[in-house]
Design a protein around this motif. Structure first.
Motif, PDB file in Angstrom:
ATOM      1  N   ALA A  52      -3.762  39.517  10.425  1.00  0.00           N
ATOM      2  CA  ALA A  52      -4.906  40.431  10.335  1.00  0.00           C
ATOM      3  C   ALA A  52      -5.518  40.673  11.707  1.00  0.00           C
ATOM      4  CB  ALA A  52      -5.953  39.865   9.378  1.00  0.00           C
ATOM      5  N   ALA A  53      -5.580  39.626  12.530  1.00  0.00           N
ATOM      6  CA  ALA A  53      -6.151  39.767  13.878  1.00  0.00           C
ATOM      7  C   ALA A  53      -5.331  40.738  14.713  1.00  0.00           C
ATOM      8  CB  ALA A  53      -6.221  38.397  14.552  1.00  0.00           C
ATOM      9  N   TRP A  54      -4.008  40.615  14.662  1.00  0.00           N
ATOM     10  CA  TRP A  54      -3.181  41.500  15.487  1.00  0.00           C
ATOM     11  C   TRP A  54      -3.048  42.894  14.879  1.00  0.00           C
ATOM     12  CZ3 TRP A  54      -3.197  36.680  17.327  1.00  0.00           C
ATOM     13  CH2 TRP A  54      -3.038  36.538  18.712  1.00  0.00           C
ATOM     14  N   ARG A  55      -3.118  43.000  13.562  1.00  0.00           N
ATOM     15  CA  ARG A  55      -3.156  44.335  12.951  1.00  0.00           C
ATOM     16  C   ARG A  55      -4.427  45.067  13.377  1.00  0.00           C
ATOM     17  NH1 ARG A  55      -0.014  45.939   8.724  1.00  0.00           N
ATOM     18  NH2 ARG A  55      -1.756  47.105   7.828  1.00  0.00           N
ATOM     19  N   ARG A  56      -5.503  44.351  13.451  1.00  0.00           N
ATOM     20  CA  ARG A  56      -6.765  44.951  13.893  1.00  0.00           C
ATOM     21  C   ARG A  56      -6.639  45.457  15.331  1.00  0.00           C
ATOM     22  NH1 ARG A  56     -12.129  41.351  13.383  1.00  0.00           N
ATOM     23  NH2 ARG A  56     -11.499  41.568  11.205  1.00  0.00           N
ATOM     24  N   LEU A  57      -6.022  44.635  16.181  1.00  0.00           N
ATOM     25  CA  LEU A  57      -5.852  45.030  17.578  1.00  0.00           C
ATOM     26  C   LEU A  57      -5.034  46.308  17.694  1.00  0.00           C
ATOM     27  CD1 LEU A  57      -6.175  44.341  20.614  1.00  0.00           C
ATOM     28  CD2 LEU A  57      -4.104  42.957  20.413  1.00  0.00           C
ATOM     29  N   ALA A  58      -4.002  46.451  16.855  1.00  0.00           N
ATOM     30  CA  ALA A  58      -3.070  47.577  16.960  1.00  0.00           C
ATOM     31  C   ALA A  58      -3.500  48.793  16.160  1.00  0.00           C
ATOM     32  CB  ALA A  58      -1.682  47.133  16.499  1.00  0.00           C
ATOM     33  N   SER A  59      -4.740  48.814  15.700  1.00  0.00           N
ATOM     34  CA  SER A  59      -5.182  49.959  14.902  1.00  0.00           C
ATOM     35  C   SER A  59      -6.524  50.531  15.349  1.00  0.00           C
ATOM     36  CB  SER A  59      -5.277  49.559  13.422  1.00  0.00           C
ATOM     37  OG  SER A  59      -6.205  48.505  13.234  1.00  0.00           O
ATOM     38  N   ARG A  60      -7.114  49.948  16.407  1.00  0.00           N
ATOM     39  CA  ARG A  60      -8.434  50.406  16.846  1.00  0.00           C
ATOM     40  C   ARG A  60      -8.433  50.624  18.360  1.00  0.00           C
ATOM     41  NH1 ARG A  60     -12.511  46.190  13.669  1.00  0.00           N
ATOM     42  NH2 ARG A  60     -11.584  46.435  11.586  1.00  0.00           N
ATOM     43  N   SER A  61      -9.477  51.257  18.823  1.00  0.00           N
ATOM     44  CA  SER A  61      -9.617  51.431  20.260  1.00  0.00           C
ATOM     45  C   SER A  61      -9.802  50.063  20.913  1.00  0.00           C
ATOM     46  CB  SER A  61     -10.809  52.343  20.579  1.00  0.00           C
ATOM     47  OG  SER A  61     -12.013  51.766  20.093  1.00  0.00           O
ATOM     48  N   PRO A  62      -9.376  49.900  22.156  1.00  0.00           N
ATOM     49  CA  PRO A  62      -9.421  48.584  22.809  1.00  0.00           C
ATOM     50  C   PRO A  62     -10.813  48.215  23.301  1.00  0.00           C
ATOM     51  CG  PRO A  62      -8.474  50.194  24.297  1.00  0.00           C
ATOM     52  CD  PRO A  62      -8.687  50.902  22.989  1.00  0.00           C
ATOM     53  N   MET A  63     -11.680  47.938  22.362  1.00  0.00           N
ATOM     54  CA  MET A  63     -13.055  47.554  22.670  1.00  0.00           C
ATOM     55  C   MET A  63     -13.374  46.272  21.911  1.00  0.00           C
ATOM     56  SD  MET A  63     -13.981  50.058  24.666  1.00  0.00           S
ATOM     57  CE  MET A  63     -15.769  49.902  24.752  1.00  0.00           C
ATOM     58  N   ILE A  64     -14.251  45.468  22.439  1.00  0.00           N
ATOM     59  CA  ILE A  64     -14.681  44.247  21.758  1.00  0.00           C
ATOM     60  C   ILE A  64     -16.145  43.990  22.088  1.00  0.00           C
ATOM     61  CG2 ILE A  64     -13.987  42.708  23.639  1.00  0.00           C
ATOM     62  CD1 ILE A  64     -13.496  41.941  19.913  1.00  0.00           C
ATOM     63  N   ASP A  65     -16.910  43.648  21.054  1.00  0.00           N
ATOM     64  CA  ASP A  65     -18.302  43.247  21.255  1.00  0.00           C
ATOM     65  C   ASP A  65     -18.482  41.870  20.623  1.00  0.00           C
ATOM     66  OD1 ASP A  65     -18.399  43.691  18.503  1.00  0.00           O
ATOM     67  OD2 ASP A  65     -19.517  45.563  18.673  1.00  0.00           O
ATOM     68  N   VAL A  66     -19.678  41.350  20.672  1.00  0.00           N
ATOM     69  CA  VAL A  66     -19.911  39.987  20.203  1.00  0.00           C
ATOM     70  C   VAL A  66     -19.622  39.862  18.715  1.00  0.00           C
ATOM     71  CG1 VAL A  66     -21.659  38.200  19.870  1.00  0.00           C
ATOM     72  CG2 VAL A  66     -21.547  39.430  22.040  1.00  0.00           C
ATOM     73  N   ASP A  67     -20.051  40.851  17.921  1.00  0.00           N
ATOM     74  CA  ASP A  67     -19.803  40.784  16.483  1.00  0.00           C
ATOM     75  C   ASP A  67     -18.305  40.828  16.180  1.00  0.00           C
ATOM     76  OD1 ASP A  67     -22.488  40.614  15.913  1.00  0.00           O
ATOM     77  OD2 ASP A  67     -22.729  42.774  15.565  1.00  0.00           O
ATOM     78  N   GLU A  87     -19.964  34.452  23.777  1.00  0.00           N
ATOM     79  CA  GLU A  87     -20.713  35.698  23.906  1.00  0.00           C
ATOM     80  C   GLU A  87     -20.516  36.351  25.273  1.00  0.00           C
ATOM     81  OE1 GLU A  87     -24.772  34.967  22.906  1.00  0.00           O
ATOM     82  OE2 GLU A  87     -24.318  34.340  20.832  1.00  0.00           O
ATOM     83  N   ALA A  88     -20.068  35.586  26.244  1.00  0.00           N
ATOM     84  CA  ALA A  88     -19.842  36.142  27.587  1.00  0.00           C
ATOM     85  C   ALA A  88     -18.498  36.844  27.703  1.00  0.00           C
ATOM     86  CB  ALA A  88     -19.938  35.028  28.627  1.00  0.00           C
ATOM     87  N   LEU A  89     -17.614  36.684  26.719  1.00  0.00           N
ATOM     88  CA  LEU A  89     -16.265  37.218  26.851  1.00  0.00           C
ATOM     89  C   LEU A  89     -16.188  38.745  26.871  1.00  0.00           C
ATOM     90  CD1 LEU A  89     -14.116  34.706  24.768  1.00  0.00           C
ATOM     91  CD2 LEU A  89     -14.331  34.912  27.247  1.00  0.00           C
ATOM     92  N   PRO A  90     -16.943  39.462  26.033  1.00  0.00           N
ATOM     93  CA  PRO A  90     -16.860  40.935  26.129  1.00  0.00           C
ATOM     94  C   PRO A  90     -17.182  41.455  27.531  1.00  0.00           C
ATOM     95  CG  PRO A  90     -17.907  40.330  24.071  1.00  0.00           C
ATOM     96  CD  PRO A  90     -17.763  39.063  24.868  1.00  0.00           C
TER      97      PRO A  90
END
Length: 316
Positions: free
Chosen positions: A104-119, A137-140
């Protein structure tokens, strides 16, 4: 969902990575590794930007391979076929289990724009079985800094992976996920193709003795990511060639299909790695879909992927 277009789905001469750019053994020279990565990523970039109708199926199959590598890294026994089953055969909205959540984690990566926020990161760590810590929380911000740093894409990916390692030493799967997202950001791809994680266990990412696997946060992380980019891009381009051929065959037989609403099933096949044989659509019952898949298999337009007589899965 994209509607098939016969003019753009026809056979494509997909770009192939030249043999000299595919690492078949460990490479120690950073310049050579970067040269190989640049050539391979150029081929992959041309393919990504073509935005072909079967790109969804292609990305999700690459994601399946990446998830299988990550699952092995996390100690799960499930291979790609078992991960596919865990995802596609679960009841609607049911938890696919720990290994299925990795997919599920990698399917999510391959189906959305390459953005990440804390949530989004919090949700991702949950899928990977990681305990949340405020340090995440510092990773994004670290991803954004790496993606906008101006360094070559694999080195940006390595920097983002090191940022994960600085937070915790037990999140290597997350580091590979973040590396693939950062690579896509740096390449300016609208949707990531997670090629780096497919190479976690590749022989080229081991020392010359063939022993210890290079880790994302270890010494030589830049070389590791360059080699992963080169090998992963080559593998993804080869896979694209196979899918392009099958998609062209599917397009060729589409006029022979009598089932009303067959186009909906074809669209599903072009968007995903696999489609359940028991799926229903607005115009096709489960029985009608089963007959359609049988017809498509007889015409050699799709493959049955599970090898089972029941609970079948179909794909390009």
């Amino acid at each position: 969902m994209r509607t098939p277009n016969s003019t753009s789905i026809s056979a494509l001469q997909t770009p192939g990575v030249p043999g000299w750019a595919i690492p078949r053994a460990p490479v120690e020279d950073p310049t050579e590794a970067a040269y190989m990565a640049g050539a391979a990523l150029n081929c992959l970039d041309n393919l990504v930007r073509a935005d072909l109708p079967w790109a969804g199926a292609w990305r999700q199959r690459v994601a399946l391979n990446a998830a299988a590598s990550a699952a092995r890294l996390l100690g799960h026994r499930e291979d790609s076929a078992a991960l596919r089953d865990a995802w596609h055969l679960r009841p609607p909205d049911a938890d696919p289990g720990p290994a299925g959540n990795v997919l599920a984690a990698w399917r999510r990566l391959a189906s959305r724009s390459p953005m990440i926020d804390v949530d989004g990161l919090r949700s991702l760590t949950n899928l990977l079985g990681l305990a949340w810590t405020p340090a995440f929380e510092a990773l994004p911000e670290a991803v954004e800094a790496a993606a906008s740093s101006g360094v070559p894409a694999p080195l940006a990916a390595a920097a983002a992976a090191r940022a994960v390692g600085a937070v915790t030493s037990g999140a290597e799967a997350l580091a590979w996920w973040i590396a693939d997202l950062t690579l896509a950001r740096r390449m300016r791809w609208p949707i990531p193709v997670p090629v780096l994680a497919t190479q976690i266990h590749a022989p080229a990412l081991r020392g010359r003795s063939g022993g210890t696997r290079h880790r994302t946060g270890g010494e030589g992380g830049g070389v590791t990511m360059c080699l992963a980019a080169a090998a992963g891009a080559a593998e993804a381009c080869r896979l694209a060639g196979e899918i392009a051929t099958r998609a062209a065959r599917l397009d060729a037989v589409a006029p022979k299909l009598r089932a009303k609403g067959a186009g909906e099933v074809i669209a599903l096949l072009l968007e995903d790695d696999a489609v359940s044989g028991s799926v229903t659509t607005r115009t096709l019952s489960r029985w009608a879909v089963r007959r359609l898949f049988e017809r498509l298999c007889a015409l050699e337009a799709v493959r049955e992927l599970s090898g089972r007589p029941t609970f079948r899965l179909y794909g390009l």
